[in-house]
Design an enzyme around this catalytic site. Sequence first.
Site, PDB file in Angstrom:
ATOM      1  N   GLU A  43      78.411  79.497 163.374  1.00  0.00           N
ATOM      2  CA  GLU A  43      79.255  79.549 164.564  1.00  0.00           C
ATOM      3  C   GLU A  43      80.201  80.736 164.376  1.00  0.00           C
ATOM      4  O   GLU A  43      80.860  80.835 163.335  1.00  0.00           O
ATOM      5  CB  GLU A  43      80.056  78.244 164.697  1.00  0.00           C
ATOM      6  CG  GLU A  43      80.828  78.236 165.999  1.00  0.00           C
ATOM      7  CD  GLU A  43      81.642  76.965 166.241  1.00  0.00           C
ATOM      8  OE1 GLU A  43      81.520  76.001 165.464  1.00  0.00           O
ATOM      9  OE2 GLU A  43      82.402  76.983 167.216  1.00  0.00           O
ATOM     10  N   ARG A 273      75.829  70.899 149.905  1.00  0.00           N
ATOM     11  CA  ARG A 273      76.749  72.007 150.162  1.00  0.00           C
ATOM     12  C   ARG A 273      77.184  72.643 148.852  1.00  0.00           C
ATOM     13  O   ARG A 273      77.125  72.019 147.798  1.00  0.00           O
ATOM     14  CB  ARG A 273      78.035  71.501 150.826  1.00  0.00           C
ATOM     15  CG  ARG A 273      77.876  70.889 152.172  1.00  0.00           C
ATOM     16  CD  ARG A 273      79.214  70.326 152.618  1.00  0.00           C
ATOM     17  NE  ARG A 273      80.144  71.382 152.979  1.00  0.00           N
ATOM     18  CZ  ARG A 273      80.181  71.943 154.176  1.00  0.00           C
ATOM     19  NH1 ARG A 273      79.358  71.545 155.127  1.00  0.00           N
ATOM     20  NH2 ARG A 273      81.051  72.884 154.438  1.00  0.00           N
ATOM     21  N   LYS A 283      86.391  76.155 157.126  1.00  0.00           N
ATOM     22  CA  LYS A 283      86.784  77.322 157.928  1.00  0.00           C
ATOM     23  C   LYS A 283      88.136  77.104 158.588  1.00  0.00           C
ATOM     24  O   LYS A 283      88.906  78.035 158.744  1.00  0.00           O
ATOM     25  CB  LYS A 283      85.731  77.578 159.016  1.00  0.00           C
ATOM     26  CG  LYS A 283      84.648  78.537 158.581  1.00  0.00           C
ATOM     27  CD  LYS A 283      83.948  79.134 159.788  1.00  0.00           C
ATOM     28  CE  LYS A 283      82.634  78.425 160.017  1.00  0.00           C
ATOM     29  NZ  LYS A 283      81.810  78.968 161.088  1.00  0.00           N
TER      30      LYS A 283
HETATM   31  P1  ATP Z   1      82.482  74.461 161.000  1.00  0.00           P
HETATM   32  O1  ATP Z   1      81.221  73.861 161.559  1.00  0.00           O
HETATM   33  O2  ATP Z   1      83.464  73.506 160.462  1.00  0.00           O
HETATM   34  O3  ATP Z   1      83.069  75.536 161.831  1.00  0.00           O
HETATM   35  P2  ATP Z   1      80.743  75.421 158.933  1.00  0.00           P
HETATM   36  O4  ATP Z   1      81.225  75.930 157.619  1.00  0.00           O
HETATM   37  O5  ATP Z   1      79.821  74.269 158.996  1.00  0.00           O
HETATM   38  O6  ATP Z   1      82.068  75.192 159.704  1.00  0.00           O
HETATM   39  P3  ATP Z   1      78.844  76.955 160.440  1.00  0.00           P
HETATM   40  O7  ATP Z   1      79.066  78.284 161.020  1.00  0.00           O
HETATM   41  O8  ATP Z   1      78.481  75.841 161.336  1.00  0.00           O
HETATM   42  O9  ATP Z   1      80.178  76.632 159.688  1.00  0.00           O
HETATM   43  O10 ATP Z   1      77.821  77.063 159.236  1.00  0.00           O
HETATM   44  C1  ATP Z   1      76.600  77.721 159.321  1.00  0.00           C
HETATM   45  C2  ATP Z   1      75.636  77.144 158.327  1.00  0.00           C
HETATM   46  O11 ATP Z   1      76.171  77.239 157.010  1.00  0.00           O
HETATM   47  C3  ATP Z   1      75.372  75.675 158.592  1.00  0.00           C
HETATM   48  O12 ATP Z   1      73.969  75.478 158.582  1.00  0.00           O
HETATM   49  C4  ATP Z   1      76.023  74.963 157.454  1.00  0.00           C
HETATM   50  O13 ATP Z   1      75.284  73.841 157.073  1.00  0.00           O
HETATM   51  C5  ATP Z   1      76.038  76.017 156.341  1.00  0.00           C
HETATM   52  N1  ATP Z   1      77.185  75.807 155.449  1.00  0.00           N
HETATM   53  C6  ATP Z   1      78.485  75.753 155.793  1.00  0.00           C
HETATM   54  N2  ATP Z   1      79.248  75.487 154.723  1.00  0.00           N
HETATM   55  C7  ATP Z   1      78.416  75.379 153.653  1.00  0.00           C
HETATM   56  C8  ATP Z   1      78.603  75.113 152.255  1.00  0.00           C
HETATM   57  N3  ATP Z   1      79.809  74.917 151.733  1.00  0.00           N
HETATM   58  N4  ATP Z   1      77.508  75.084 151.464  1.00  0.00           N
HETATM   59  C9  ATP Z   1      76.280  75.296 151.982  1.00  0.00           C
HETATM   60  N5  ATP Z   1      76.044  75.552 153.286  1.00  0.00           N
HETATM   61  C10 ATP Z   1      77.089  75.593 154.117  1.00  0.00           C
END
Ligand code: ATP
Length: 569
Positions: A43, A273, A283
């Site tokens: 995102e 994760r 984030k």
């Molecule tokens: P949010 O959804 O809270 O804004 P997010 O960190 O999930 O934050 P996204 O942009 O949705 O952000 O993440 C993109 C991809 O990265 C998703 O598929 C998510 O599963 C993966 N991702 C995010 N954080 C991690 C992490 N700490 N370890 C591994 N993969 C991650």
Amino acid sequence: MTEYSNTDNNEIKKSLNFIEQEIEKDLAQGKNGSRIQTRFPPEPNGYLHIGHAKAFCLDFGVAEEYGGVCNLRFDDTNPVKEDTEYVESIMEDIQWLGYHWANVYYASDYFQQLWDFAVRLIKEGKAYVDEQTSEQIAEQKGTPTRPGVESPYRNRPVEESLELFEKMNSGEIPEGAMVLRAKIDMANPNMHFRDPIIYRIIHHPHHRTGTKWKVYPMYDFAHGQSDYFEGVTHSLCTLEFTVHRPLYDYFIDELKDGKDLDDNRPRQIEFNRLNLTYTVMSKRKLLALVKEGLVAGWDDPRMPTLCGLRRRGYTPEAIKNFISMIGYTKFEALNDISMLEAACREDLNKRATRVSAVLHPVKLVITNYPEGQVEMLEAIDNPEDENSKSHTIEFTRNLWIEREDFMENAPKKYFRMTPGQEVRLKNAYIVKCTGCVKDAEGNVTEVHCTYDPATRSGMPESARKVKGTLHWVSCDYAVQAEVRLYDRLFSVENPGEEKDKDFRELLNPDSLTVLDQCYVERYAAGFSPLDHLQFQRIGYFTPDKDSTEGHPVFNRTVSLKDTWSKINK
Ligand code: ATP
Ligand code: MG
């Protein structure tokens, strides 16, 4: 077709992670026409951190490994938080790690298709406009063991929902006044099936579609469908989406409308994760640190963001090695940041240019060395590299050495500079300390020594046994520099876990130390950001973008040894 013997096959399987094993099974069964297509779906509401790197190394990695494609898809369904600044930084960071997407897509490209699908669901009696507040809807959700309560709007006529959905999108209905919900099952043990909200009203303009839309699909109503529209075969995501998977499949089944239900569809597979000690990966929290000025921006070298790590001097190889070391599993874990640091040291040891820098200087005067004489000494750039070049360092009568490398009354095992003792000056001569000069307060202002001209590096006499070797720079040729030393951003191991404290209170107050009276050898001042240096005996450093002509600034990437675990454990 290649045939493997059983043992061969087992051997091959052993080195694959569980996702690769699943993919190979799907390939063997000819699913999706034996195509592999993945996507990385960030995102654009913040900068990528090392956790995202774990996700996209897998997305791009398996596509490369199996001759498939990986696309970059911006999951831009919430215009309030999203921005093109983030889109650009995300692209830059993925490329920095050496990956290339086949196409760039945006969930917003599918707004029309998703709208049409929602309209179809309404017409089929599978979605309805709810006029309750989000609080009321939440109250009616029930619990996993207690069924939810049906909304009074659940059975409203199809025509009414269609009309209201149009109005939601035309701007006539205020934000929050209505939502579109899928009509599934208010008693389903999976809470995500209890008439999930699939559209909400947002009047904020979108960074790509402007004011065209006033309703925006929720994650569960955009993600799986986008995967399907694009022909994704394996939708890899983190474990928290496991509970969403049945809904992911449900909407795809609906979308396929009874056609070819098992084949040609994306399959969601979840992995753990990346969580690192002494930092946060949320984030929302990282954004707060930036917005509130608690760090110097997304690329502050203390941040776990990829741009922060880059500015700090981490290499893509170090990050990728660390990620492959921790691997992909089905179990959540907290990964020790010292493992990342170790991966970084290992990589920088191979590539960093060795230079001399003095961080806490005191003057050393070689009293028998001729005033005004300069010798150009040879120093090898990187002894770890057999093809390494070398450079020259100026040796003069007055040098800077580290203050802690001199002690007037030293204990027995002190092998550095102390009256009467010999030490080697790196790449230069053996010198014997003769004493020091102090100011009125008793602070040492100069250290004195004499040198032995027969002991220059490479001369037979230089083989003489001396216990300590010190680094130094010439007072006449060294360049004054600012050095920034970084420590852990948070002072507790798992700041995300401390629920009763605000994460801001857990910040390490000593995470940044600025030393502005340092000296680096002239050669070191000629490097640029992203070059990697080893300040001998100190650590790995990289020039910072704040450097100006005549005022170089260096970031400490990582110390030479892991002193931290020793002190703090
Ligand atoms: P949010 O959804 O809270 O804004 P997010 O960190 O999930 O934050 P996204 O942009 O949705 O952000 O993440 C993109 C991809 O990265 C998703 O598929 C998510 O599963 C993966 N991702 C995010 N954080 C991690 C992490 N700490 N370890 C591994 N993969 C991650
Ligand atoms: Mg997310």
